[in-house]
Write a protein that holds these residues in place. Structure first.
Motif, PDB file in Angstrom:
ATOM      1  N   UNK A   1      -2.207  -2.415  11.461  1.00 47.93           N
ATOM      2  CA  UNK A   1      -3.059  -3.208  10.577  1.00 47.93           C
ATOM      3  C   UNK A   1      -3.634  -2.343   9.458  1.00 47.93           C
ATOM      4  N   UNK A   2      -3.751  -2.937   8.272  1.00 44.17           N
ATOM      5  CA  UNK A   2      -4.375  -2.243   7.146  1.00 44.17           C
ATOM      6  C   UNK A   2      -5.878  -2.197   7.369  1.00 44.17           C
ATOM      7  N   UNK A   3      -6.472  -1.011   7.200  1.00 48.22           N
ATOM      8  CA  UNK A   3      -7.920  -0.887   7.333  1.00 48.22           C
ATOM      9  C   UNK A   3      -8.577  -0.419   6.039  1.00 48.22           C
ATOM     10  N   UNK A   4      -7.764  -0.010   5.061  1.00 46.89           N
ATOM     11  CA  UNK A   4      -8.291   0.437   3.772  1.00 46.89           C
ATOM     12  C   UNK A   4      -7.172   0.376   2.757  1.00 46.89           C
ATOM     13  N   UNK A   5      -7.547   0.492   1.497  1.00 42.74           N
ATOM     14  CA  UNK A   5      -6.537   0.702   0.465  1.00 42.74           C
ATOM     15  C   UNK A   5      -7.052   1.734  -0.522  1.00 42.74           C
ATOM     16  N   UNK A   6      -6.117   2.422  -1.145  1.00 44.96           N
ATOM     17  CA  UNK A   6      -6.450   3.479  -2.096  1.00 44.96           C
ATOM     18  C   UNK A   6      -5.768   3.198  -3.424  1.00 44.96           C
ATOM     19  N   UNK A   7      -6.358   3.723  -4.473  1.00 45.74           N
ATOM     20  CA  UNK A   7      -5.780   3.562  -5.805  1.00 45.74           C
ATOM     21  C   UNK A   7      -4.435   4.280  -5.873  1.00 45.74           C
ATOM     22  N   UNK A   8      -3.505   3.687  -6.568  1.00 42.29           N
ATOM     23  CA  UNK A   8      -2.199   4.306  -6.808  1.00 42.29           C
ATOM     24  C   UNK A   8      -2.118   4.671  -8.286  1.00 42.29           C
ATOM     25  N   UNK A   9      -1.490   5.806  -8.569  1.00 44.37           N
ATOM     26  CA  UNK A   9      -1.347   6.247  -9.952  1.00 44.37           C
ATOM     27  C   UNK A   9       0.114   6.538 -10.244  1.00 44.37           C
ATOM     28  N   UNK A  10       0.437   6.610 -11.520  1.00 41.80           N
ATOM     29  CA  UNK A  10       1.825   6.853 -11.904  1.00 41.80           C
ATOM     30  C   UNK A  10       2.153   8.343 -11.931  1.00 41.80           C
ATOM     31  N   UNK A  11       3.415   8.640 -12.169  1.00 45.15           N
ATOM     32  CA  UNK A  11       3.888  10.030 -12.161  1.00 45.15           C
ATOM     33  C   UNK A  11       3.171  10.903 -13.182  1.00 45.15           C
ATOM     34  N   UNK A  12       2.847  10.340 -14.325  1.00 42.93           N
ATOM     35  CA  UNK A  12       2.189  11.158 -15.353  1.00 42.93           C
ATOM     36  C   UNK A  12       0.805  11.598 -14.886  1.00 42.93           C
TER      37      UNK A  12
ATOM     38  N   UNK B   1     -13.358  10.410 -10.389  1.00 41.10           N
ATOM     39  CA  UNK B   1     -12.837   9.350  -9.528  1.00 41.10           C
ATOM     40  C   UNK B   1     -12.171   8.303 -10.409  1.00 41.10           C
ATOM     41  N   UNK B   2     -10.960   7.936 -10.047  1.00 41.60           N
ATOM     42  CA  UNK B   2     -10.155   6.992 -10.821  1.00 41.60           C
ATOM     43  C   UNK B   2      -9.848   5.794  -9.938  1.00 41.60           C
ATOM     44  N   UNK B   3      -9.950   4.616 -10.512  1.00 45.38           N
ATOM     45  CA  UNK B   3      -9.530   3.420  -9.796  1.00 45.38           C
ATOM     46  C   UNK B   3      -8.318   2.859 -10.515  1.00 45.38           C
ATOM     47  N   UNK B   4      -7.640   1.972  -9.864  1.00 49.25           N
ATOM     48  CA  UNK B   4      -6.414   1.416 -10.425  1.00 49.25           C
ATOM     49  C   UNK B   4      -6.214   0.023  -9.858  1.00 49.25           C
ATOM     50  N   UNK B   5      -5.653  -0.879 -10.653  1.00 48.25           N
ATOM     51  CA  UNK B   5      -5.352  -2.207 -10.100  1.00 48.25           C
ATOM     52  C   UNK B   5      -4.230  -2.141  -9.070  1.00 48.25           C
ATOM     53  N   UNK B   6      -3.395  -1.110  -9.152  1.00 47.55           N
ATOM     54  CA  UNK B   6      -2.335  -0.950  -8.165  1.00 47.55           C
ATOM     55  C   UNK B   6      -2.910  -0.214  -6.962  1.00 47.55           C
ATOM     56  N   UNK B   7      -2.699  -0.735  -5.767  1.00 48.35           N
ATOM     57  CA  UNK B   7      -3.303  -0.199  -4.551  1.00 48.35           C
ATOM     58  C   UNK B   7      -2.219   0.083  -3.510  1.00 48.35           C
ATOM     59  N   UNK B   8      -2.523   1.020  -2.611  1.00 45.79           N
ATOM     60  CA  UNK B   8      -1.649   1.333  -1.484  1.00 45.79           C
ATOM     61  C   UNK B   8      -2.449   1.084  -0.212  1.00 45.79           C
ATOM     62  N   UNK B   9      -1.912   0.290   0.701  1.00 47.33           N
ATOM     63  CA  UNK B   9      -2.590   0.019   1.966  1.00 47.33           C
ATOM     64  C   UNK B   9      -2.491   1.216   2.890  1.00 47.33           C
ATOM     65  N   UNK B  10      -3.584   1.463   3.607  1.00 54.23           N
ATOM     66  CA  UNK B  10      -3.619   2.512   4.629  1.00 54.23           C
ATOM     67  C   UNK B  10      -3.605   1.797   5.977  1.00 54.23           C
ATOM     68  N   UNK B  11      -2.587   2.118   6.787  1.00 53.31           N
ATOM     69  CA  UNK B  11      -2.386   1.416   8.045  1.00 53.31           C
ATOM     70  C   UNK B  11      -2.871   2.219   9.239  1.00 53.31           C
ATOM     71  N   UNK B  12      -3.432   1.529  10.203  1.00 50.25           N
ATOM     72  CA  UNK B  12      -3.774   2.126  11.479  1.00 50.25           C
ATOM     73  C   UNK B  12      -2.460   2.293  12.246  1.00 50.25           C
ATOM     74  N   UNK B  13      -2.069   3.525  12.595  1.00 48.02           N
ATOM     75  CA  UNK B  13      -0.778   3.715  13.253  1.00 48.02           C
ATOM     76  C   UNK B  13      -0.700   3.080  14.642  1.00 48.02           C
ATOM     77  N   UNK B  14      -1.848   2.875  15.278  1.00 47.40           N
ATOM     78  CA  UNK B  14      -1.845   2.278  16.609  1.00 47.40           C
ATOM     79  C   UNK B  14      -1.620   0.776  16.571  1.00 47.40           C
ATOM     80  N   UNK B  15      -2.123   0.128  15.502  1.00 50.55           N
ATOM     81  CA  UNK B  15      -2.040  -1.330  15.448  1.00 50.55           C
ATOM     82  C   UNK B  15      -1.141  -1.849  14.335  1.00 50.55           C
TER      83      UNK B  15
END
Length: 79
Positions: free
Chosen positions: A28-39, A12-26
Protein backbone atom coordinates in the motif's frame (compact mmCIF):
# COMPACT_ATOMS: atom_id res chain seq x y z
CA UNK A 1 -1.15 10.10 3.00
CA UNK A 2 2.01 12.14 3.54
CA UNK A 3 3.29 14.34 0.70
CA UNK A 4 6.96 15.28 0.47
CA UNK A 5 8.95 17.62 -1.71
CA UNK A 6 12.52 16.91 -2.72
CA UNK A 7 15.58 18.84 -1.55
CA UNK A 8 17.51 20.06 -4.58
CA UNK A 9 20.22 22.66 -4.84
CA UNK A 10 19.64 24.04 -1.35
CA UNK A 11 15.86 24.36 -1.55
CA UNK A 12 12.76 22.22 -1.08
CA UNK A 13 11.09 21.67 -4.45
CA UNK A 14 7.60 20.42 -5.12
CA UNK A 15 6.27 19.09 -8.37
CA UNK A 16 2.89 18.15 -9.80
CA UNK A 17 4.45 14.84 -10.81
CA UNK A 18 4.60 12.48 -7.82
CA UNK A 19 6.05 9.04 -7.05
CA UNK A 20 4.21 6.77 -4.61
CA UNK A 21 6.16 5.24 -1.74
CA UNK A 22 4.93 1.73 -1.00
CA UNK A 23 4.98 -0.24 2.22
CA UNK A 24 6.88 -3.40 1.20
CA UNK A 25 4.90 -5.53 3.66
CA UNK A 26 1.47 -4.52 2.38
CA UNK A 27 2.09 -3.01 -1.05
CA UNK A 28 0.00 0.00 0.00
CA UNK A 29 1.09 3.57 -0.72
CA UNK A 30 1.75 5.50 2.49
CA UNK A 31 3.38 8.63 1.03
CA UNK A 32 4.33 10.30 -2.20
CA UNK A 33 7.35 12.37 -3.14
CA UNK A 34 7.97 14.99 -5.77
CA UNK A 35 9.46 13.73 -9.02
CA UNK A 36 11.86 15.82 -11.08
CA UNK A 37 13.25 15.57 -14.58
CA UNK A 38 16.76 14.62 -15.69
CA UNK A 39 17.91 18.22 -15.93
CA UNK A 40 17.06 18.82 -12.25
CA UNK A 41 18.91 15.65 -11.24
CA UNK A 42 21.90 16.66 -13.38
CA UNK A 43 21.93 20.12 -11.73
CA UNK A 44 21.76 18.54 -8.26
CA UNK A 45 24.71 16.28 -9.09
CA UNK A 46 26.71 19.23 -10.41
CA UNK A 47 25.94 21.23 -7.26
CA UNK A 48 26.94 18.30 -5.04
CA UNK A 49 30.21 17.91 -6.93
CA UNK A 50 30.92 21.63 -6.56
CA UNK A 51 30.15 21.52 -2.81
CA UNK A 52 32.31 18.47 -2.11
CA UNK A 53 35.71 20.23 -1.80
CA UNK A 54 34.38 22.52 0.96
CA UNK A 55 32.78 19.54 2.75
CA UNK A 56 36.01 17.56 2.48
CA UNK A 57 37.98 20.44 4.04
CA UNK A 58 35.83 20.38 7.18
CA UNK A 59 37.35 18.49 10.10
CA UNK A 60 36.05 14.94 10.48
CA UNK A 61 34.51 15.83 13.86
CA UNK A 62 32.49 18.66 12.29
CA UNK A 63 31.25 16.40 9.48
CA UNK A 64 30.38 13.70 12.02
CA UNK A 65 28.50 16.14 14.24
CA UNK A 66 26.50 17.30 11.24
CA UNK A 67 25.57 13.72 10.31
CA UNK A 68 24.53 12.99 13.90
CA UNK A 69 22.20 16.02 13.77
CA UNK A 70 20.71 14.84 10.46
CA UNK A 71 20.12 11.39 11.96
CA UNK A 72 18.46 12.90 15.05
CA UNK A 73 16.05 14.87 12.86
CA UNK A 74 15.23 11.72 10.87
CA UNK A 75 14.60 9.43 13.88
CA UNK A 76 10.99 10.58 14.45
CA UNK A 77 10.19 9.28 10.95
CA UNK A 78 11.21 5.70 11.77
CA UNK A 79 9.12 2.92 13.24
Amino acid sequence: MEHYGIYLNGAWVDSPKRISVLNPATGEAFADVAAVDRSAVRKALEDAEAAFPAWARLPAKTRGDYLVRVRARRLPWTD
